[in-house]
Structures are given as structure tokens and as C-alpha cells.
Design a protein around this motif. Sequence first.
Motif, PDB file in Angstrom:
ATOM      1  N   ASN A   1      56.753  72.080  19.139  1.00  0.00           N
ATOM      2  CA  ASN A   1      55.953  70.893  18.847  1.00  0.00           C
ATOM      3  C   ASN A   1      55.325  70.362  20.129  1.00  0.00           C
ATOM      4  OD1 ASN A   1      56.458  70.555  16.016  1.00  0.00           O
ATOM      5  ND2 ASN A   1      58.558  70.082  16.577  1.00  0.00           N
ATOM      6  N   SER A   2      54.067  70.041  20.054  1.00  0.00           N
ATOM      7  CA  SER A   2      53.395  69.418  21.191  1.00  0.00           C
ATOM      8  C   SER A   2      52.323  68.484  20.653  1.00  0.00           C
ATOM      9  CB  SER A   2      52.782  70.470  22.120  1.00  0.00           C
ATOM     10  OG  SER A   2      51.806  71.219  21.456  1.00  0.00           O
ATOM     11  N   GLY A   3      51.940  67.554  21.484  1.00  0.00           N
ATOM     12  CA  GLY A   3      50.911  66.609  21.071  1.00  0.00           C
ATOM     13  C   GLY A   3      51.305  65.195  21.442  1.00  0.00           C
ATOM     14  N   VAL A   4      50.672  64.243  20.820  1.00  0.00           N
ATOM     15  CA  VAL A   4      50.943  62.831  21.072  1.00  0.00           C
ATOM     16  C   VAL A   4      51.543  62.245  19.808  1.00  0.00           C
ATOM     17  CG1 VAL A   4      49.927  60.613  21.686  1.00  0.00           C
ATOM     18  CG2 VAL A   4      49.043  62.696  22.716  1.00  0.00           C
ATOM     19  N   PHE A   5      52.655  61.528  19.987  1.00  0.00           N
ATOM     20  CA  PHE A   5      53.359  60.931  18.862  1.00  0.00           C
ATOM     21  C   PHE A   5      53.532  59.442  19.107  1.00  0.00           C
ATOM     22  CE2 PHE A   5      54.697  65.271  19.546  1.00  0.00           C
ATOM     23  CZ  PHE A   5      54.507  65.832  18.298  1.00  0.00           C
ATOM     24  N   SER A   6      53.613  58.689  18.037  1.00  0.00           N
ATOM     25  CA  SER A   6      53.821  57.257  18.128  1.00  0.00           C
ATOM     26  C   SER A   6      55.176  56.924  17.497  1.00  0.00           C
ATOM     27  CB  SER A   6      52.698  56.520  17.391  1.00  0.00           C
ATOM     28  OG  SER A   6      52.928  55.134  17.456  1.00  0.00           O
ATOM     29  N   PRO A   7      56.227  56.769  18.319  1.00  0.00           N
ATOM     30  CA  PRO A   7      57.541  56.470  17.764  1.00  0.00           C
ATOM     31  C   PRO A   7      57.634  55.078  17.158  1.00  0.00           C
ATOM     32  CG  PRO A   7      57.642  56.441  20.157  1.00  0.00           C
ATOM     33  CD  PRO A   7      56.260  56.900  19.775  1.00  0.00           C
TER      34      PRO A   7
ATOM     35  N   PHE B   1      53.065  55.353  22.678  1.00  0.00           N
ATOM     36  CA  PHE B   1      52.721  56.757  22.492  1.00  0.00           C
ATOM     37  C   PHE B   1      53.526  57.605  23.461  1.00  0.00           C
ATOM     38  CE2 PHE B   1      49.119  54.290  21.096  1.00  0.00           C
ATOM     39  CZ  PHE B   1      48.839  54.869  19.872  1.00  0.00           C
TER      40      PHE B   1
ATOM     41  N   ARG C   1      53.721  61.704  24.875  1.00  0.00           N
ATOM     42  CA  ARG C   1      53.158  63.059  24.883  1.00  0.00           C
ATOM     43  C   ARG C   1      54.316  64.032  24.982  1.00  0.00           C
ATOM     44  NH1 ARG C   1      48.775  65.725  24.959  1.00  0.00           N
ATOM     45  NH2 ARG C   1      47.404  63.990  25.366  1.00  0.00           N
TER      46      ARG C   1
END
Length: 111
Positions: A30-36, A41, A43
Motif C-alpha cells: 500500500n502506498s499513497g496519501v491517507f487521512s486517518p 494526512f 503519506r
Amino acid sequence: MKLNRREVEVQAGGLGFLARRGGCFFWRNNSGVFSPRPGSFVRAGIKGAADILCVLAPAGRLAGIECKREVGGRVSPAQKAWGEALEAVGGLYVVARSVDDVAKALGPRSS
């Protein structure tokens, strides 16, 4: 036979193939930008890295498998650069639009 499988379906098929094939250590990358949580945000991973990473026995060669929709899935410039960097050091980069693409690229299990 289903036409134009979604990327997630190609990923699931690739992971299933690797489990049946054996002779490798693999994981979904998994890679990318996430918003917990709202307003923040994180990365994760390396931009452009392949969807599935696999270490092939017996040599320990790294394979990166980038899964794409069968029709219309495009490799981004970052993904292309990551694949070229992997190949430059002896790794294997596969753009898979089906499980057959993974099977053809990796071949049968080596002993």
C-alpha cells in the motif's frame, strides 16, 4: 469470462496466484496519501511503487507487480520511473492486467 476487470480484481487474482504458485514471499504494497482523521494526512510508501512486491526463490530477486484495469488502466510517470529503477538493479517489473500476465512474467515455481 469477465471483461475489463477492475484493478482491485487484478490485484486479488495476482495475490491468489502467488499463494498457489509458492516459492516466493509476497505482500500487497500500500502506498499513497491517507487521512486517518479529518484534517490530517499521512503519506505511506514510495510514490509510484508497485501494488504487489514479491521476492522470488531461490535467488531472492525482487519482482514488482503493478496491477491495472484490463482496459484503460494507465501507468503513471511515477510508476514507470519506479519500475525502471527496479529493473536497473536487476529486479523484475510487471504491469499486470490479468492473472495471466503475472503467470507469464514469473513462470512456474523454481526449485
